[in-house]
Design an enzyme around this catalytic site. Structure first.
Site, short mmCIF file in Angstrom:
data_model
loop_
_atom_site.label_atom_id
_atom_site.label_comp_id
_atom_site.label_asym_id
_atom_site.label_seq_id
_atom_site.Cartn_x
_atom_site.Cartn_y
_atom_site.Cartn_z
N ALA A 118 0.82 -1.20 0.00
CA ALA A 118 0.00 0.00 0.00
C ALA A 118 0.86 1.26 0.00
CB ALA A 118 -0.94 -0.01 1.20
N HIS A 119 0.17 2.41 -0.04
CA HIS A 119 0.87 3.68 -0.17
C HIS A 119 1.76 3.99 1.03
CE1 HIS A 119 -3.04 5.83 1.41
NE2 HIS A 119 -2.54 4.99 2.28
#
Length: 334
Positions: free
Chosen positions: A236-237
């Protein structure tokens, strides 16, 4: 085809037996035949050594006495040596420089690069020497790909992202998709937060098929040098992963988590967001990591498989664990 003495001259080790034995591929003890080089990386397979038809084997020093005259290469780490021999016997395909007629380019590429059919490269992209862009790949505007990197068919590198030198990205990899960032209105509607960071992938990184790495919301998502990522991983980011960390298939890593160097994450492990995992941590397969790990070591939070009836019985006890603990405290007080 290599003789054992030629392999030792290139890769080190010690020859036991006939140094002139020629081998042309590596194989398992069970499947090896004439001209094959097998290996014994685990002592439990030593009994199979006697029956193997391999022309030669790779063994550790403590197995040398079991060779019974069979030719061998003796090394401290047979599995690592096998990997190096396998690379020698199976080099990567030779780059075929040129741009396919069905590719669409809005940026110049070096003459040493190979651009496959259906590939699309947008404006302001930097492609290094000897890069391979496979069929159907897409490289977004402003992206950078380091020299010697190979993209298999249908890899997507989104705008502004960076992939280092001598990387391998397998089919279906997406680097730089939007991170999962939303704010919520009082009435329950979601408001998208623009993801304006990048993904920065270091050198010598391998990324397995259909793995996705989200771009950062504000800062970058970073994959360190030498990392090895298996298939179908979700990163994820704003995740940061240290150098030489290996992650097995189907792992999910939530946003803003930092993983240290030289870690190993087992398959189907889950790591929740905003955690820190220090260097040299091993997370067992299927483990849910719900808090930061600050000391190196092996961490496990999964149950071993057992017959269903046993699991039901054990879980029924687990449901009453709090009451049992209360009774124990009461007895202790008495």
């Amino acid at each position: 085809m290599f003789r054992l003495d030629e392999l030792v001259a290139r890769l080190g080790g010690e020859v036991s037996g006939d140094a002139g034995v020629a081998v042309h591929r590596v194989a398992t003890l069970d499947q090896a035949g004439e001209g094959d080089l097998a290996f014994v990386a685990n002592r439990k397979y030593l009994p199979k050594l006697r029956e193997s038809a391999a022309s030669a084997v790779i063994v550790a020093p403590d197995a040398k006495a079991l060779l019974n005259g069979r030719s061998a290469i003796v090394v401290a780490d047979p599995y690592l040596y096998f990997a190096r021999v396998a690379q020698l016997f199976n080099p990567l395909p030779v780059v075929r420089p040129g741009v396919h007629a069905l590719a669409a380019l809005a940026s110049s590429v070096p003459s040493s690069a190979e651009i496959g059919p259906g590939a699309s490269i947008e404006e302001d992209v930097e492609i290094g020497e000897g890069v391979v862009v496979g069929a159907g790949c897409h490289i977004g505007r402003g992206a950078r790909i380091g020299r010697g990197t190979r993209l298999a068919a249908r890899v997507t590198i989104q705008h502004g992202c960076v992939v280092g030198e001598n990387c391998i990205l397998h089919s279906g990899v997406v680097v730089g998709s939007d991170g999962f960032g939303f704010a919520r209105e009082k009435d329950g509607r979601w408001v998208k937060i623009p993801q304006i960071g990048r993904v920065v992938v270091g050198n010598e990184v391998e990324i397995g098929a259909n793995t996705t790495i989200d771009r950062g919301a504000l800062d970058d998502t970073v994959i360190g040098d030498g990392c090895k990522l298996d298939n179908q991983i979700q990163i994820a980011h704003n995740v940061r992963i240290g150098e030489n960390t290996a992650i097995a298939g189907c792992v999910g890593i939530a946003g803003s988590t930092t993983i240290g160097a030289r870690c190993m994450i087992g398959g189907q492990a889950g790591i929740i967001g905003h955690l820190t995992i220090c260097d040299d941590v091993v997370v067992s397969a299927g483990t849910l990591v719900s808090k930061s790990i600050t000391r190196p070591g092996v961490y496990t939070a999964s149950l071993p498989v057992q017959p269903h009836a046993d699991w039901v019985r054990n879980f029924s006890h687990l449901r009453h664990l709090d009451a049992l603990a209360g009774r124990v405290r009461s007895l202790e007080n008495q």
